[in-house]
Structure formats: structure tokens, C-alpha cells
Design a protein around this motif. Structure first.
Motif, mmCIF file in Angstrom:
data_model
loop_
_atom_site.group_PDB
_atom_site.id
_atom_site.type_symbol
_atom_site.label_atom_id
_atom_site.label_comp_id
_atom_site.label_asym_id
_atom_site.label_seq_id
_atom_site.Cartn_x
_atom_site.Cartn_y
_atom_site.Cartn_z
ATOM 1 N N ALA A 1 -0.981 -49.861 -23.766
ATOM 2 C CA ALA A 1 -0.939 -48.682 -22.897
ATOM 3 C C ALA A 1 -2.272 -47.941 -22.931
ATOM 4 O O ALA A 1 -2.756 -47.462 -21.900
ATOM 5 N N THR A 2 -2.862 -47.881 -24.112
ATOM 6 C CA THR A 2 -4.164 -47.212 -24.236
ATOM 7 C C THR A 2 -5.245 -47.969 -23.485
ATOM 8 O O THR A 2 -6.098 -47.362 -22.821
ATOM 9 N N ASP A 3 -5.231 -49.294 -23.576
ATOM 10 C CA ASP A 3 -6.200 -50.099 -22.829
ATOM 11 C C ASP A 3 -6.047 -49.879 -21.329
ATOM 12 O O ASP A 3 -7.044 -49.844 -20.594
ATOM 13 N N SER A 4 -4.805 -49.730 -20.878
ATOM 14 C CA SER A 4 -4.560 -49.469 -19.462
ATOM 15 C C SER A 4 -5.128 -48.113 -19.043
ATOM 16 O O SER A 4 -5.714 -47.974 -17.966
ATOM 17 N N ILE A 5 -4.954 -47.115 -19.918
ATOM 18 C CA ILE A 5 -5.508 -45.784 -19.617
ATOM 19 C C ILE A 5 -7.028 -45.826 -19.650
ATOM 20 O O ILE A 5 -7.704 -45.247 -18.787
ATOM 21 N N ARG A 6 -7.575 -46.531 -20.638
ATOM 22 C CA ARG A 6 -9.034 -46.633 -20.732
ATOM 23 C C ARG A 6 -9.636 -47.313 -19.507
ATOM 24 O O ARG A 6 -10.767 -47.019 -19.124
ATOM 25 N N ALA A 7 -8.876 -48.259 -18.934
ATOM 26 C CA ALA A 7 -9.385 -48.974 -17.762
ATOM 27 C C ALA A 7 -9.556 -48.059 -16.561
ATOM 28 O O ALA A 7 -10.252 -48.409 -15.601
ATOM 29 N N ASN A 8 -8.898 -46.886 -16.572
ATOM 30 C CA ASN A 8 -9.024 -45.930 -15.475
ATOM 31 C C ASN A 8 -10.010 -44.810 -15.777
ATOM 32 O O ASN A 8 -10.138 -43.862 -15.013
ATOM 33 N N SER B 1 -12.265 -39.108 -25.081
ATOM 34 C CA SER B 1 -12.137 -38.635 -26.464
ATOM 35 C C SER B 1 -10.684 -38.371 -26.825
ATOM 36 O O SER B 1 -10.228 -38.728 -27.915
ATOM 37 N N ASN B 2 -9.947 -37.727 -25.913
ATOM 38 C CA ASN B 2 -8.533 -37.422 -26.171
ATOM 39 C C ASN B 2 -7.705 -38.687 -26.312
ATOM 40 O O ASN B 2 -6.842 -38.789 -27.196
ATOM 41 N N VAL B 3 -7.964 -39.661 -25.436
ATOM 42 C CA VAL B 3 -7.218 -40.920 -25.488
ATOM 43 C C VAL B 3 -7.498 -41.651 -26.802
ATOM 44 O O VAL B 3 -6.587 -42.128 -27.481
ATOM 45 N N ASN B 4 -8.782 -41.744 -27.173
ATOM 46 C CA ASN B 4 -9.145 -42.448 -28.405
ATOM 47 C C ASN B 4 -8.581 -41.755 -29.635
ATOM 48 O O ASN B 4 -8.128 -42.410 -30.575
ATOM 49 N N LEU B 5 -8.602 -40.409 -29.639
ATOM 50 C CA LEU B 5 -8.058 -39.668 -30.776
ATOM 51 C C LEU B 5 -6.556 -39.868 -30.886
ATOM 52 O O LEU B 5 -6.012 -40.057 -31.977
ATOM 53 N N THR B 6 -5.881 -39.851 -29.732
ATOM 54 C CA THR B 6 -4.423 -40.027 -29.724
ATOM 55 C C THR B 6 -4.028 -41.403 -30.236
ATOM 56 O O THR B 6 -3.149 -41.532 -31.097
ATOM 57 N N ILE B 7 -4.678 -42.443 -29.709
ATOM 58 C CA ILE B 7 -4.304 -43.797 -30.114
ATOM 59 C C ILE B 7 -4.655 -44.034 -31.577
ATOM 60 O O ILE B 7 -3.925 -44.726 -32.307
ATOM 61 N N HIS B 8 -5.753 -43.433 -32.050
ATOM 62 C CA HIS B 8 -6.103 -43.572 -33.464
ATOM 63 C C HIS B 8 -5.032 -42.944 -34.346
ATOM 64 O O HIS B 8 -4.628 -43.526 -35.363
ATOM 65 N N SER B 9 -4.547 -41.776 -33.939
ATOM 66 C CA SER B 9 -3.497 -41.100 -34.715
ATOM 67 C C SER B 9 -2.208 -41.910 -34.708
ATOM 68 O O SER B 9 -1.539 -42.044 -35.741
ATOM 69 N N VAL B 10 -1.860 -42.454 -33.534
ATOM 70 C CA VAL B 10 -0.621 -43.238 -33.419
ATOM 71 C C VAL B 10 -0.698 -44.493 -34.279
ATOM 72 O O VAL B 10 0.240 -44.821 -35.020
ATOM 73 N N ILE B 11 -1.826 -45.207 -34.200
ATOM 74 C CA ILE B 11 -1.972 -46.446 -34.959
ATOM 75 C C ILE B 11 -1.968 -46.167 -36.465
ATOM 76 O O ILE B 11 -1.346 -46.905 -37.251
ATOM 77 N N ILE C 1 9.898 -53.928 -35.096
ATOM 78 C CA ILE C 1 9.876 -52.781 -34.173
ATOM 79 C C ILE C 1 8.561 -52.027 -34.311
ATOM 80 O O ILE C 1 7.947 -51.622 -33.308
ATOM 81 N N VAL C 2 8.108 -51.841 -35.560
ATOM 82 C CA VAL C 2 6.821 -51.162 -35.789
ATOM 83 C C VAL C 2 5.682 -51.960 -35.153
ATOM 84 O O VAL C 2 4.793 -51.394 -34.487
ATOM 85 N N ALA C 3 5.690 -53.280 -35.330
ATOM 86 C CA ALA C 3 4.631 -54.123 -34.771
ATOM 87 C C ALA C 3 4.639 -54.094 -33.243
ATOM 88 O O ALA C 3 3.589 -53.958 -32.609
ATOM 89 N N LEU C 4 5.815 -54.205 -32.651
ATOM 90 C CA LEU C 4 5.915 -54.185 -31.188
ATOM 91 C C LEU C 4 5.521 -52.821 -30.625
ATOM 92 O O LEU C 4 4.898 -52.735 -29.557
ATOM 93 N N THR C 5 5.866 -51.761 -31.348
ATOM 94 C CA THR C 5 5.462 -50.417 -30.921
ATOM 95 C C THR C 5 3.951 -50.273 -30.968
ATOM 96 O O THR C 5 3.341 -49.668 -30.070
ATOM 97 N N SER C 6 3.327 -50.823 -32.000
ATOM 98 C CA SER C 6 1.866 -50.777 -32.109
ATOM 99 C C SER C 6 1.212 -51.518 -30.949
ATOM 100 O O SER C 6 0.230 -51.037 -30.369
ATOM 101 N N ILE C 7 1.756 -52.679 -30.610
ATOM 102 C CA ILE C 7 1.204 -53.451 -29.494
ATOM 103 C C ILE C 7 1.364 -52.688 -28.191
ATOM 104 O O ILE C 7 0.445 -52.630 -27.358
ATOM 105 N N THR C 8 2.539 -52.072 -27.994
ATOM 106 C CA THR C 8 2.777 -51.300 -26.785
ATOM 107 C C THR C 8 1.794 -50.146 -26.677
ATOM 108 O O THR C 8 1.225 -49.895 -25.596
ATOM 109 N N ALA C 9 1.575 -49.429 -27.788
ATOM 110 C CA ALA C 9 0.642 -48.302 -27.783
ATOM 111 C C ALA C 9 -0.772 -48.768 -27.473
ATOM 112 O O ALA C 9 -1.490 -48.135 -26.690
#
Length: 290
Positions: free
Chosen positions: A42-49, A152-162, A31-39
Motif C-alpha cells: 500500500a505504501t509503494d502504491s502511495i509513493r508511486a503517486n 516524509s509523512n508516508v515514509n514515517l508512517t510506514i516505518h512506524s507500522v513496520i 497474519i503479522v507477515a501478511l499485514t506487513s506485506i499489505t502495508a
């Protein structure tokens, strides 16, 4: 005879407990691994925009505009490029602002290039460098509007989540090893007399360890198969009831997680079995009853 039956039941019971324990731990790790992949996806999708808008100066020559477009189309950081005329920008603005703010017959907007950058370029430093490069071109009107704060906000958020997920995974690995070690030790403890007898008749330590380690590896692989099946059912159930999760966590990623769980389960069980058998191999006859 009764002792043999009782001992077999004890061994079988400890193996079942060990397999169930490993399965539960692997499910949580999965579950932890799948959650990490999902995060991450999702971040890559946000970065693409994430990107920027470059306004085209009305007084710029066609040659300078062509140079700007050629630069953008050949730039390695561009994932999507869209040119909007002044009229198209005006029509888009009418949807976002009050039409009473616009003067009929007058278009206050300029043509623009709407650029989306690739995920690896979606950070404030890269966007700032791109901004300086484009603002030096004569076809660009004043400042280039970049989404540096969003990046910056997206990168900081995903770094904290990971980081949080890595901490959870590390804690779970530690807990799982302790749990597996205890359950495997129960199994080896039930066989301590057999181990001592084999050692007494001259069997080497590696020969004595081998069947216990192999049994533990098989137990770990069985636990991984059960855990993978439970995770697959969970993915299908969530996808059917809530959102299309499988569009984010594809079966390819899920299979990688399942293989990783099998490797982790086998290694943890083998290591725990090795430590448990080594403990009793070091003891003499009197100490094995402690």
C-alpha cells in the motif's frame, strides 16, 4: 499392556496439543507477515503517486523546453510523465475552484509537466535534490512544486507500522517458542524412561534425539500446512466480502509466507525437541522423576 496403551494415549495427546499450539502460533505469525506485506504494498502504491509539478515559463525558448522534456524523459527517477498545456490546466482548475474566480477570456495558468517519481525516490531528500536541479533550468518558471511533506509523512508512517509489526512478530516468536517448548517437553517427559533405558544400553545422544526431533519437525510441518490452509481461507473470505485484498497480497506473496511458516514451524519444533531431550539426557535415574 495397559501401561503401554496409556503411555501411547499420553504421547498421542501431547502431540496433538503440540500441533494445535504450533498451528495457532503460526496463524498469528502469518497474519503479522501478511499485514506487513499489505502495508508495504500500500505504501509503494502511495509513493508511486508522489512527485512534483514543473511549470513551463511562457518566455522560454522551444530549445530550452525540449531540453527540459528530454531531461525528464531520460531521468532515472521518473515513473510517469504527463505534459499539460495551459488550456488543459485551466479546464482541470475549473473542476477544483469556483469558476467565478476566473476572468473570462484570460488564462492565468502556465503549461506544466506533472511528474510521478519511482518509489525509491519518493523521499524528501531525493525530491529536494530533484527540485534544485530542475529550478536551474531556464524553461522552468520559478519554484518546482514537490510533495516532500507527503513523502516524509508516508515514509514515517510506514516505518512506524513496520517497526510495530516487527515488535509484534518478535514477541510472538518468543511466546511461540516458550509454548512449543512446553508442549514438546510434555511429550518427551512421557518418554523419559525410554530415553534413560536407551542411554543405559549404550545408545548415543544423537541417536536418542533423532526420532524425537524428526517427530517434532513433522509436527511443525503439519501445523504449518494447517495454518497455511486457514490463512488461505481467510484471504479468500476477506477478498470476497470486503475489498480485493488479493490485488495487494497476491498468491505469490502468500505462498512465500506459507513456505516461511513451514520453515519457522520446523525450526522451532526441532529446537524445542533438542532442548527437551537434552534436559533428560543430562539427568540420572533418580533425577528423571523430579
Amino acid at each position: 499392556m495397559k501401561r503401554k496403551i496409556k503411555r501411547r494415549r499420553l504421547v498421542r495427546g501431547s502431540m496433538i496439543i503440540s500441533t494445535i499450539s504450533v498451528t495457532l502460533v503460526l496463524v498469528i505469525l502469518g497474519i503479522v507477515a501478511l499485514t506487513s506485506i499489505t502495508a508495504q504494498r500500500a505504501t509503494d502504491s502511495i509513493r508511486a503517486n508522489i512527485g512534483f509539478v514543473a511549470l513551463v515559463d511562457d518566455n522560454a525558448s522551444q530549445q530550452s523546453i525540449d531540453s527540459l522534456e528530454a531531461l525528464l524523459r531520460s531521468a532515472p527517477y521518473v515513473s510517469e510523465l504527463k505534459y499539460r498545456t495551459a488550456d488543459e490546466v485551466l479546464e482541470h482548475a475549473k473542476v477544483l475552484i469556483d469558476s467565478s474566480m476566473l476572468v473570462p477570456g484570460i488564462n492565468p495558468f502556465l503549461p506544466e509537466y506533472d511528474v510521478k517519481v519511482k518509489a525509491q525516490w519518493a523521499n524528501s531528500d531525493s525530491l529536494h535534490a530533484i527540485k534544485l536541479r530542475l529550478e536551474s533550468m531556464t524553461a522552468v518558471y520559478e519554484d518546482v512544486r514537490v510533495q516532500a511533506d507527503m513523502a516524509s509523512n508516508v515514509n514515517l508512517t510506514i516505518h512506524s507500522v513496520i517497526m510495530a509489526l516487527l515488535v509484534v512478530a518478535g514477541v510472538m516468536l518468543l511466546i511461540s517458542f516458550v509454548l512449543i517448548n512446553n508442549t514438546v517437553r510434555m511429550e518427551v517427559y512421557s518418554q523419559r524412561m525410554v530415553i534413560h533405558t536407551m542411554q543405559y544400553v549404550g545408545a548415543t545422544r544423537s541417536f536418542i534425539r533423532r526420532p524425537y526431533i524428526m517427530s517434532s519437525v513433522v509436527s511443525g510441518l503439519m501445523a504449518a500446512v494447517v495454518a497455511s490452509a486457514l490463512l488461505a481461507v481467510m484471504l479468500v473470505a476477506i477478498n470476497a466480502r470486503y475489498t480485493p485484498v488479493l490485488q495487494t497480497v497476491t498468491w505469490g506473496y502468500a505462498c512465500l509466507v506459507f513456505v516461511a511458516l513451514a520453515v519457522v514451524g520446523a525450526i522451532l519444533c526441532a529446537l524445542a525437541s533438542w532442548l527437551a531431550t537434552s534436559k533428560y539426557l543430562r539427568k540420572n535415574y533418580d533425577e528423571i522423576f523430579d
